[in-house]
Design a protein around this motif. Structure first.
Motif, mmCIF file in Angstrom:
data_model
loop_
_atom_site.group_PDB
_atom_site.id
_atom_site.type_symbol
_atom_site.label_atom_id
_atom_site.label_comp_id
_atom_site.label_asym_id
_atom_site.label_seq_id
_atom_site.Cartn_x
_atom_site.Cartn_y
_atom_site.Cartn_z
ATOM 1 N N ALA A 197 0.697 -1.040 -0.121
ATOM 2 C CA ALA A 197 0.091 -0.047 0.023
ATOM 3 C C ALA A 197 0.841 1.300 -0.106
ATOM 4 C CB ALA A 197 -0.918 -0.084 1.346
ATOM 5 N N ARG A 198 1.816 1.159 0.770
ATOM 6 C CA ARG A 198 2.819 2.526 0.798
ATOM 7 C C ARG A 198 3.518 2.718 -0.525
ATOM 8 N NH1 ARG A 198 7.145 1.069 4.548
ATOM 9 N NH2 ARG A 198 8.201 3.053 3.768
ATOM 10 N N ALA A 199 4.014 1.428 -1.071
ATOM 11 C CA ALA A 199 4.607 1.631 -2.462
ATOM 12 C C ALA A 199 3.619 2.173 -3.493
ATOM 13 C CB ALA A 199 5.327 0.126 -2.752
ATOM 14 N N LEU A 200 2.363 1.794 -3.328
ATOM 15 C CA LEU A 200 1.372 2.327 -4.668
ATOM 16 C C LEU A 200 1.261 3.912 -4.606
ATOM 17 C CD1 LEU A 200 -1.413 -0.417 -4.462
ATOM 18 C CD2 LEU A 200 0.003 0.155 -6.350
ATOM 19 N N ILE A 201 1.457 4.619 -3.276
ATOM 20 C CA ILE A 201 1.507 5.963 -3.709
ATOM 21 C C ILE A 201 2.647 6.610 -3.242
ATOM 22 C CG2 ILE A 201 -0.798 5.993 -2.563
ATOM 23 C CD1 ILE A 201 0.383 6.501 0.151
ATOM 24 N N ALA A 202 3.769 5.940 -3.334
ATOM 25 C CA ALA A 202 5.377 6.462 -3.211
ATOM 26 C C ALA A 202 5.927 6.867 -4.396
ATOM 27 C CB ALA A 202 6.113 5.464 -2.342
ATOM 28 N N SER A 203 6.832 7.876 -4.427
ATOM 29 C CA SER A 203 7.460 8.428 -5.553
ATOM 30 C C SER A 203 8.870 7.823 -5.412
ATOM 31 C CB SER A 203 7.579 9.804 -5.578
ATOM 32 O OG SER A 203 8.323 10.511 -4.714
ATOM 33 N N LEU A 204 9.907 8.118 -6.497
ATOM 34 C CA LEU A 204 11.061 7.833 -6.565
ATOM 35 C C LEU A 204 11.870 8.439 -5.356
ATOM 36 C CD1 LEU A 204 11.970 7.432 -10.143
ATOM 37 C CD2 LEU A 204 11.541 5.709 -8.441
ATOM 38 N N ASP A 205 11.369 9.630 -4.878
ATOM 39 C CA ASP A 205 11.666 10.263 -3.875
ATOM 40 C C ASP A 205 11.795 9.787 -2.379
ATOM 41 O OD1 ASP A 205 12.910 12.405 -5.725
ATOM 42 O OD2 ASP A 205 10.930 13.470 -5.487
ATOM 43 N N ASP A 206 11.038 8.862 -2.320
ATOM 44 C CA ASP A 206 10.613 8.007 -1.162
ATOM 45 C C ASP A 206 11.481 7.052 -0.867
ATOM 46 O OD1 ASP A 206 8.422 9.666 -0.090
ATOM 47 O OD2 ASP A 206 7.255 8.819 -1.655
ATOM 48 N N LEU A 207 12.422 6.623 -1.871
ATOM 49 C CA LEU A 207 13.378 5.343 -1.810
ATOM 50 C C LEU A 207 14.145 5.747 -0.715
ATOM 51 C CD1 LEU A 207 13.984 4.553 -5.487
ATOM 52 C CD2 LEU A 207 12.831 2.978 -3.890
ATOM 53 N N GLY A 208 14.514 4.641 0.085
ATOM 54 C CA GLY A 208 15.464 4.774 1.036
ATOM 55 C C GLY A 208 15.378 3.600 2.093
ATOM 56 N N SER A 209 16.581 3.138 2.737
ATOM 57 C CA SER A 209 16.712 2.027 3.294
ATOM 58 C C SER A 209 17.342 2.264 4.768
ATOM 59 C CB SER A 209 17.483 0.822 2.861
ATOM 60 O OG SER A 209 17.767 -0.163 3.636
ATOM 61 N N ALA A 210 16.841 1.808 5.755
ATOM 62 C CA ALA A 210 17.233 2.051 7.153
ATOM 63 C C ALA A 210 17.646 0.580 7.860
ATOM 64 C CB ALA A 210 16.301 2.711 8.118
ATOM 65 N N THR A 211 17.895 -0.347 6.922
ATOM 66 C CA THR A 211 18.346 -1.896 7.651
ATOM 67 C C THR A 211 19.738 -1.952 7.345
ATOM 68 O OG1 THR A 211 17.697 -2.563 5.265
ATOM 69 C CG2 THR A 211 15.881 -2.728 6.998
ATOM 70 N N PHE A 212 20.516 -1.367 8.188
ATOM 71 C CA PHE A 212 22.041 -1.336 8.037
ATOM 72 C C PHE A 212 22.468 -2.883 8.202
ATOM 73 C CE2 PHE A 212 21.108 3.077 9.335
ATOM 74 C CZ PHE A 212 21.077 3.930 8.013
ATOM 75 N N ARG A 213 22.061 -3.269 9.165
ATOM 76 C CA ARG A 213 22.526 -4.742 9.490
ATOM 77 C C ARG A 213 22.330 -5.445 8.277
ATOM 78 N NH1 ARG A 213 26.295 -6.921 12.955
ATOM 79 N NH2 ARG A 213 25.770 -8.760 13.661
ATOM 80 N N ALA A 214 21.256 -5.570 7.709
ATOM 81 C CA ALA A 214 20.767 -6.282 6.617
ATOM 82 C C ALA A 214 21.910 -6.045 5.270
ATOM 83 C CB ALA A 214 19.427 -6.394 5.990
ATOM 84 N N ASP A 215 22.193 -4.772 5.108
ATOM 85 C CA ASP A 215 22.874 -4.564 4.189
ATOM 86 C C ASP A 215 24.493 -4.952 4.409
ATOM 87 O OD1 ASP A 215 21.033 -3.054 2.968
ATOM 88 O OD2 ASP A 215 21.327 -1.260 3.735
ATOM 89 N N LEU A 216 24.614 -4.805 5.635
ATOM 90 C CA LEU A 216 26.200 -5.592 6.255
ATOM 91 C C LEU A 216 26.212 -6.890 5.968
ATOM 92 C CD1 LEU A 216 26.989 -3.278 9.234
ATOM 93 C CD2 LEU A 216 28.139 -3.290 6.980
ATOM 94 N N ALA A 217 25.074 -7.598 6.177
ATOM 95 C CA ALA A 217 25.026 -9.065 6.005
ATOM 96 C C ALA A 217 25.337 -9.466 4.415
ATOM 97 C CB ALA A 217 23.623 -9.700 6.411
ATOM 98 N N GLY A 218 24.725 -8.758 3.597
ATOM 99 C CA GLY A 218 24.632 -8.931 2.325
ATOM 100 C C GLY A 218 26.377 -8.762 1.809
ATOM 101 N N MET A 219 27.092 -7.615 2.362
ATOM 102 C CA MET A 219 28.388 -7.442 2.201
ATOM 103 C C MET A 219 29.472 -8.724 2.679
ATOM 104 S SD MET A 219 28.616 -3.459 2.839
ATOM 105 C CE MET A 219 27.200 -2.608 2.097
ATOM 106 N N ARG A 220 28.996 -8.839 3.970
ATOM 107 C CA ARG A 220 29.953 -10.020 4.728
ATOM 108 C C ARG A 220 29.493 -11.270 4.221
ATOM 109 N NH1 ARG A 220 29.399 -7.540 10.740
ATOM 110 N NH2 ARG A 220 30.832 -5.834 10.560
ATOM 111 N N HIS A 221 28.477 -11.761 3.616
ATOM 112 C CA HIS A 221 28.367 -13.108 2.989
ATOM 113 C C HIS A 221 29.054 -13.215 2.056
ATOM 114 C CE1 HIS A 221 26.365 -16.060 0.421
ATOM 115 N NE2 HIS A 221 25.830 -16.432 1.774
ATOM 116 N N GLU A 222 29.736 -12.139 1.330
ATOM 117 C CA GLU A 222 30.685 -12.292 0.163
ATOM 118 C C GLU A 222 31.911 -13.313 0.655
ATOM 119 O OE1 GLU A 222 31.304 -8.688 -1.478
ATOM 120 O OE2 GLU A 222 29.215 -8.433 -2.147
#
Length: 239
Positions: A205-230
């Protein structure tokens, strides 16, 4: 007495065809290789962040609402609208942005390899003239959420249904990875899908009314997980 006109029957047939295609494209059986990727969950299990159904649920809810789940949903919605409106310049920008936003090498592989497989198989099984122009505008940039939006738009699959089906498929794949890594039984896996239903609906529902300006992430641990998995020593998944 109610009568069914030819136009009503044609509209109903088109809706049924769209649903059939959407269910096929987002089924675990559709061969895009989703089972090979964990989106960093494998490292989260290794690090002890995810140890059971409850911690997996919390991790996935965060990824959905505040991380890659929401971002991918916004990109899908914007790509669907641009493709539906034949706005190829906007579509090219969205395709470039989707690839640029991926935070790690393996997540980039996950997004583009699945997207490339999705496009190739969908075009082979469901040829569609409007699709060719839209894909040409993407210039070979095949982030998975973008091409799902483009293919669905070309086949006139409604955006809301596409978006919610996509998020369900993403969550199901995350849970499938978690069930093999923790591990979890089939019943707990289905309970997780049920528990995340409100999160999927809210994110869509949020994505349906969002614009590209609303893009952003606050899941830093998940991003680190993707990097450390390498650099993870032993692993089952490619991301």
């Amino acid at each position: 007495m109610l009568t069914t006109t030819n136009s009503d029957a044609a509209a109903r047939s088109a809706e049924q065809a769209a649903l059939y295609r959407l269910m096929t494209w987002l089924s675990p059986a559709f061969p895009v290789g989703a089972f090979s990727y964990s989106s960093g969950i494998e490292w989260a299990v290794e690090a002890g962040d995810v140890i059971d159904a409850a911690t997996l649920r919390d991790w996935l809810a965060a990824m959905l609402g505040h991380g890659s789940g929401f971002c991918d949903a916004v990109l899908l919605a914007q790509a669907h609208r641009a493709a539906s409106g034949h706005d190829h310049a906007a579509l090219r920008d969205i395709a470039e942005l989707a690839c640029a936003l991926v935070p790690s090498r393996e997540r980039h592989l996950e997004a583009t390899a699945q997207g490339r497989a999705f496009v190739e198989i969908a075009r082979a099984a469901w040829p569609c003239d409007p699709l060719d122009g839209a894909l040409a505008a993407c210039a070979g940039l095949t982030a998975y959420p973008v091409v799902v939006g483009v293919v669905s738009a070309a086949h006139r699959v409604p955006l809301a249904a596409t978006l919610h089906g996509f998020l369900h498929a993403v969550v199901s794949n995350w849970i499938s990875a978690g069930s093999r890594l923790i591990p979890l039984g089939q019943t707990d896996s289905q309970r997780l899908i049920a528990a995340l239903e409100p999160d999927v609906i809210a994110t869509g529902a949020r994505a349906l009314i969002a614009s590209l300006d609303d893009l952003g992430s606050a899941t830093f641990r998940a991003d680190l997980a993707g990097m450390r998995h390498e650099a993870q020593y032993t692993r089952l998944f490619r991301s």
